[in-house]
Design a protein around this motif. Structure first.
Motif, short mmCIF file in Angstrom:
data_model
loop_
_atom_site.label_atom_id
_atom_site.label_comp_id
_atom_site.label_asym_id
_atom_site.label_seq_id
_atom_site.Cartn_x
_atom_site.Cartn_y
_atom_site.Cartn_z
N PRO A 281 0.80 -1.23 0.00
CA PRO A 281 0.00 0.00 0.00
C PRO A 281 0.83 1.28 0.00
CG PRO A 281 -0.03 -1.05 2.17
CD PRO A 281 0.61 -2.03 1.23
N GLU A 282 2.10 1.21 0.38
CA GLU A 282 2.91 2.42 0.48
C GLU A 282 3.94 2.56 -0.64
OE1 GLU A 282 4.54 3.10 4.38
OE2 GLU A 282 2.82 2.18 5.35
N ILE A 283 4.49 1.45 -1.10
CA ILE A 283 5.57 1.57 -2.09
C ILE A 283 5.27 0.85 -3.40
CG2 ILE A 283 7.33 1.87 -0.32
CD1 ILE A 283 8.14 -1.00 -0.71
N GLY A 284 4.06 0.36 -3.55
CA GLY A 284 3.67 -0.24 -4.81
C GLY A 284 4.10 -1.70 -4.95
N PRO A 285 4.14 -2.21 -6.17
CA PRO A 285 4.40 -3.64 -6.40
C PRO A 285 5.82 -4.05 -6.04
CG PRO A 285 4.30 -2.45 -8.48
CD PRO A 285 3.86 -1.49 -7.43
N ILE A 286 5.93 -5.24 -5.41
CA ILE A 286 7.22 -5.83 -5.08
C ILE A 286 7.26 -7.21 -5.71
CG2 ILE A 286 8.86 -6.41 -3.24
CD1 ILE A 286 7.18 -4.70 -1.34
N ASP A 287 8.20 -7.43 -6.62
CA ASP A 287 8.28 -8.67 -7.38
C ASP A 287 9.22 -9.65 -6.67
OD1 ASP A 287 7.47 -10.18 -9.49
OD2 ASP A 287 8.27 -8.85 -11.04
N LEU A 288 8.65 -10.76 -6.18
CA LEU A 288 9.43 -11.69 -5.36
C LEU A 288 9.35 -13.12 -5.88
CD1 LEU A 288 8.27 -10.47 -1.83
CD2 LEU A 288 10.38 -9.84 -2.99
N ASP A 289 10.42 -13.84 -5.69
CA ASP A 289 10.42 -15.30 -5.83
C ASP A 289 10.33 -15.90 -4.44
OD1 ASP A 289 10.66 -15.46 -8.63
OD2 ASP A 289 12.83 -15.14 -8.51
N SER A 290 9.67 -17.04 -4.33
CA SER A 290 9.59 -17.72 -3.03
C SER A 290 10.14 -19.13 -3.17
CB SER A 290 8.15 -17.78 -2.52
OG SER A 290 7.34 -18.56 -3.38
N THR B 257 12.79 -13.81 -2.03
CA THR B 257 13.96 -13.11 -2.55
C THR B 257 13.56 -12.20 -3.71
OG1 THR B 257 14.43 -15.01 -3.99
CG2 THR B 257 15.58 -14.92 -1.87
N PRO B 258 14.28 -11.11 -3.91
CA PRO B 258 13.94 -10.18 -5.00
C PRO B 258 14.05 -10.87 -6.37
CG PRO B 258 15.55 -9.21 -3.50
CD PRO B 258 15.46 -10.66 -3.15
N ARG B 259 13.07 -10.64 -7.20
CA ARG B 259 13.12 -11.22 -8.54
C ARG B 259 14.17 -10.49 -9.37
NH1 ARG B 259 9.88 -14.90 -10.76
NH2 ARG B 259 9.53 -14.97 -13.01
N PRO B 260 15.07 -11.23 -10.01
CA PRO B 260 16.13 -10.57 -10.81
C PRO B 260 15.56 -9.62 -11.85
CG PRO B 260 16.56 -12.92 -10.58
CD PRO B 260 15.18 -12.69 -10.04
N GLY B 261 16.26 -8.50 -12.04
CA GLY B 261 15.84 -7.54 -13.05
C GLY B 261 14.74 -6.60 -12.61
N THR B 262 14.40 -6.62 -11.29
CA THR B 262 13.37 -5.72 -10.76
C THR B 262 13.98 -4.83 -9.69
OG1 THR B 262 12.63 -7.12 -8.92
CG2 THR B 262 11.74 -7.62 -11.11
N ASP B 263 13.18 -3.89 -9.19
CA ASP B 263 13.64 -3.00 -8.12
C ASP B 263 13.24 -3.54 -6.74
OD1 ASP B 263 10.91 -2.64 -8.22
OD2 ASP B 263 10.99 -0.44 -8.34
N ALA B 264 12.93 -4.83 -6.65
CA ALA B 264 12.42 -5.40 -5.40
C ALA B 264 13.44 -5.28 -4.27
CB ALA B 264 12.02 -6.86 -5.60
N ARG B 265 14.73 -5.45 -4.55
CA ARG B 265 15.72 -5.36 -3.48
C ARG B 265 15.72 -3.97 -2.85
NH1 ARG B 265 17.46 -8.62 -0.06
NH2 ARG B 265 16.49 -7.01 1.22
#
Length: 281
Positions: free
Chosen positions: A226-235, A251-259
């Motif tokens: 709700p505060e920072i938008g979509p977070i692309d993760l692998d589980s 873990t952050p999905r490679p090639g995204t800004d998830a980290r």
């Protein structure tokens, strides 16, 4: 005060506030943690902690025992003792819910990632602060909402968003995993009750009839924060030997800004905790 209440009071009294990150600013009238501090750490109400210590409350659930054990930093033997006092004695025919010290040490080393521990019925037992910051604080929802199968198939609020293909694969994998659990714990009434409830849902009933058996091991989740938008993760799912606990590491999905977003959430959570403590919360 009964045996459970005395044990909780003893464990609370021996724990130094500094060991759980609480600044020791002023002299205390009693040693150890205050009841309200245990309540915050365990994610339960102060009133319930008081009733437990005074022997006036119903026996706590296995999930509450796990939360209390985490808050009070109990050893494996002490956690098992707490479970027995609460009526959750070790039984080879029941789904295990005790998190061993070896697993807890692993979780500490993975603190930079959101992670959670589920039992073999996908009931949430433990989570770290970054999981709460990413997915929402589990202490604010009911125990039903903390079961991944119930949350998903009964349509409870869920921050995860799936493509149709990912959703189908996720549902099939979870149901096949639950099928494997039934053969490991065929006499556990909680497993039977969970399946009976889930079979009221057409989507689950159709997958259950397929009788697939497998272990849920990995997946992809897009979390709408709700505060920072979509977070692309692998589980990824690690299953412990003997207890069949599921340790889920995101873990952050490679090639995204998830980290970057996870790092922001970790920093923001630390700041909020510091602010709460400075205000005496």
């Amino acid at each position: 005060m009964d045996d459970l209440g005395r044990a909780l009071r003893t464990w609370r009294d021996r724990l130094e506030p500094a060991s759980v990150g609480i600044p020791h600013k002023a002299p205390r009238r009693a040693p150890g943690l205050r009841r309200e501090e245990v309540a915050v750490l365990a994610g339960i109400s102060i009133e319930y902690v008081v009733r437990l210590e005074q022997g006036r409350a119903a026996k706590p659930s296995a999930q509450v025992c796990t939360s209390l054990g985490r808050a009070l930093q109990l050893s494996d033997a002490e956690q098992a003792h707490l479970m027995r006092l609460a009526g959750h004695s070790a039984d080879p025919h029941r789904v295990p819910r005790l998190i061993p010290g070896s697993v807890r040490r692993l979780l500490e080393r993975l603190a930079s990632h959101p992670l959670a521990v589920y039992d073999a019925t996908w009931q949430l037992l433990h989570w770290n602060p970054l999981f709460a910051a990413t997915f929402g604080d589990p202490t604010t929802v009911t125990e039903d909402h903390r079961n991944l199968l119930l949350m998903h198939f009964e349509g409870m609020p869920n921050p995860a968003r799936f493509s149709p293909e990912d959703r189908a694969a996720f549902e099939d994998s979870l149901v096949a995993d639950l099928r494997a659990t039934t053969s490991r714990y065929p006499d556990d009434p909680d497993v039977e009750a969970l399946i009976t409830r889930l079979r009221r849902v057409p989507g689950f009933r159709q997958l259950w009839a397929a009788a697939s058996v497998a272990e849920h091991q990995s997946g992809h989740k897009l979390i709408e924060h709700p505060e920072i938008g979509p977070i692309d993760l692998d589980s990824d799912v690690l299953t412990t030997q003997g207890s069949n606990l599921r340790v889920v590491v995101y873990t952050p999905r490679p090639g995204t800004d998830a980290r970057d977003k996870l790092d922001f959430l970790a920093a923001m959570g630390t700041q909020r905790m510091a602010s709460d403590r400075s205000q005496g919360l």
